[in-house]
Design a protein around this motif. Structure first.
Motif, PDB file in Angstrom:
ATOM      1  N   ALA A  67     128.503  85.489 -53.599  1.00 14.98           N
ATOM      2  CA  ALA A  67     127.855  84.229 -53.255  1.00 14.98           C
ATOM      3  C   ALA A  67     128.879  83.100 -53.141  1.00 14.98           C
ATOM      4  CB  ALA A  67     126.799  83.884 -54.299  1.00 14.98           C
ATOM      5  N   LEU A  68     129.869  83.083 -54.014  1.00 12.44           N
ATOM      6  CA  LEU A  68     130.910  82.058 -53.957  1.00 12.44           C
ATOM      7  C   LEU A  68     131.730  82.179 -52.679  1.00 12.44           C
ATOM      8  CD1 LEU A  68     132.170  82.143 -57.657  1.00 12.44           C
ATOM      9  CD2 LEU A  68     130.816  80.336 -56.585  1.00 12.44           C
ATOM     10  N   ALA A  69     132.115  83.402 -52.338  1.00 12.80           N
ATOM     11  CA  ALA A  69     132.891  83.607 -51.115  1.00 12.80           C
ATOM     12  C   ALA A  69     132.096  83.170 -49.887  1.00 12.80           C
ATOM     13  CB  ALA A  69     133.285  85.080 -51.000  1.00 12.80           C
ATOM     14  N   LYS A  70     130.816  83.469 -49.895  1.00 16.11           N
ATOM     15  CA  LYS A  70     129.962  83.069 -48.778  1.00 16.11           C
ATOM     16  C   LYS A  70     129.888  81.547 -48.664  1.00 16.11           C
ATOM     17  CE  LYS A  70     125.323  83.778 -46.864  1.00 16.11           C
ATOM     18  NZ  LYS A  70     123.992  84.435 -47.093  1.00 16.11           N
ATOM     19  N   LYS A  71     129.763  80.867 -49.812  1.00 14.44           N
ATOM     20  CA  LYS A  71     129.707  79.409 -49.804  1.00 14.44           C
ATOM     21  C   LYS A  71     130.992  78.815 -49.231  1.00 14.44           C
ATOM     22  CE  LYS A  71     125.718  78.134 -51.625  1.00 14.44           C
ATOM     23  NZ  LYS A  71     124.767  77.233 -50.896  1.00 14.44           N
ATOM     24  N   LEU A  72     132.119  79.454 -49.531  1.00 14.80           N
ATOM     25  CA  LEU A  72     133.404  78.956 -49.055  1.00 14.80           C
ATOM     26  C   LEU A  72     133.756  79.488 -47.661  1.00 14.80           C
ATOM     27  CD1 LEU A  72     133.552  78.041 -52.000  1.00 14.80           C
ATOM     28  CD2 LEU A  72     135.926  78.838 -52.060  1.00 14.80           C
ATOM     29  N   LYS A  73     132.833  80.292 -47.092  1.00 13.52           N
ATOM     30  CA  LYS A  73     133.034  80.877 -45.766  1.00 13.52           C
ATOM     31  C   LYS A  73     134.295  81.732 -45.721  1.00 13.52           C
ATOM     32  CE  LYS A  73     130.455  77.359 -43.173  1.00 13.52           C
ATOM     33  NZ  LYS A  73     129.788  76.803 -44.369  1.00 13.52           N
TER      34      LYS A  73
END
Length: 280
Positions: A67-73
């Motif tokens: 989820a964190l990686a997705k938020k940071l694209k």
């Protein structure tokens, strides 16, 4: 040794770093935001064999990392690793320096106690973004122990704990070892909990999240708060760590955690694994 424990168990791990330019150049480059964008990946360190948070590529911390990686694209690169002798080892190997065998460092390490003493002892990292409060709890067989008012109810009962854990430390040390003869030591909390489920133990002392993930509210195995002198009654917060200089990365990760919490996605991640998220 798993390091979800309060400051009394922490060990300092400090290294003197030379100021010579040649030595400085040999250190790994900082994972600042520009470099992360260029690489296109977020490298997240997670503990091995640490259910329900990270075990064989699955768990709460794995989902949080995604989820964190997705938020940071960014795409996610996981760096699972075994816990060291103390948290200072883990922070050195996985956050600010890297292991001497060439593994790491990561851009961020998950599941780090947010503790002022730990921060003071490890000044090369920034510990921030608490996302859960962990606590030790007792789970018992309601058939074997119908009522639990205090730890006196454990007298003569078979109680399981994980080796080298805070639960083992407080139970074995309670009352000059008065419960010691009835304590059973297991390689993991999960192994002890399975023995309780099978009826070969009367109770298990373990982290609340570990218990909830296994029993998922089964009324035959109720939870209780067991009071020990050396055990923090309100538990301890866990967050994440980055290099001290990676302020932009820390700021973006903090914002991402805030968004996940505000949207309910963080709570949903915990719920998928049968755990109730406790907000710090």
């Amino acid at each position: 040794m798993r390091h979800l424990i309060f400051s009394a168990v922490f060990h300092a791990c400090r290294k003197v770093i030379a100021v010579l330019a040649l030595a400085a150049a040999a250190l790994p480059a900082h994972a600042d935001w520009n470099k992360l964008q260029q690489s296109g990946a977020l490298r997240v360190a997670v503990y091995n064999e640490f259910a329900p948070f990270s075990d064989h590529g699955a768990g709460i911390d794995i989902d949080l990392a995604e989820a964190l990686a997705k938020k940071l694209k960014l795409r996610l690169t996981l760096l699972p690793f075994p816990a060291g002798e103390n948290l200072g080892d883990d922070l050195r190997n996985m956050v600010w320096k890297g292991h001497y065998l060439g593994y790491g460092p990561a851009d961020v390490l998950l599941h780090v106690p947010v503790d002022s003493h730990l921060m003071a002892e490890n000044d090369k990292v920034q510990i921030f973004a608490p996302y859960h409060v962990e606590a030790v709890r007792l789970v018992r067989s309601a058939q074997a122990i119908p009522a639990f008012d205090s730890i006196e109810a454990l007298a003569g009962k078979r109680v399981g704990v994980e080796k080298v854990s805070i639960a083992a430390m407080v139970l074995l040390g309670e009352g000059n070892g008065r419960f010691r003869d009835n304590v059973r030591i297991f390689p993991s909390a999960a192994a002890a909990l399975e023995e309780l489920k099978a009826g070969r133990l009367d109770a298990v002392l373990a982290n609340r999240s570990e218990i909830e993930a296994v029993f998922r509210g089964d009324p035959a195995f109720p939870l209780a708060q067991a009071t020990f002198q050396r055990l923090p009654r309100n538990g301890w917060a866990v967050g994440m760590a980055v290099r001290k200089d990676d302020q932009d990365v820390a700021r973006l990760l903090q914002a991402a955690v805030n968004e996940l919490r505000d949207s309910g996605e963080l709570q949903a991640i915990f719920a998928r694994h049968g755990v109730r998220m406790v907000q710090p």
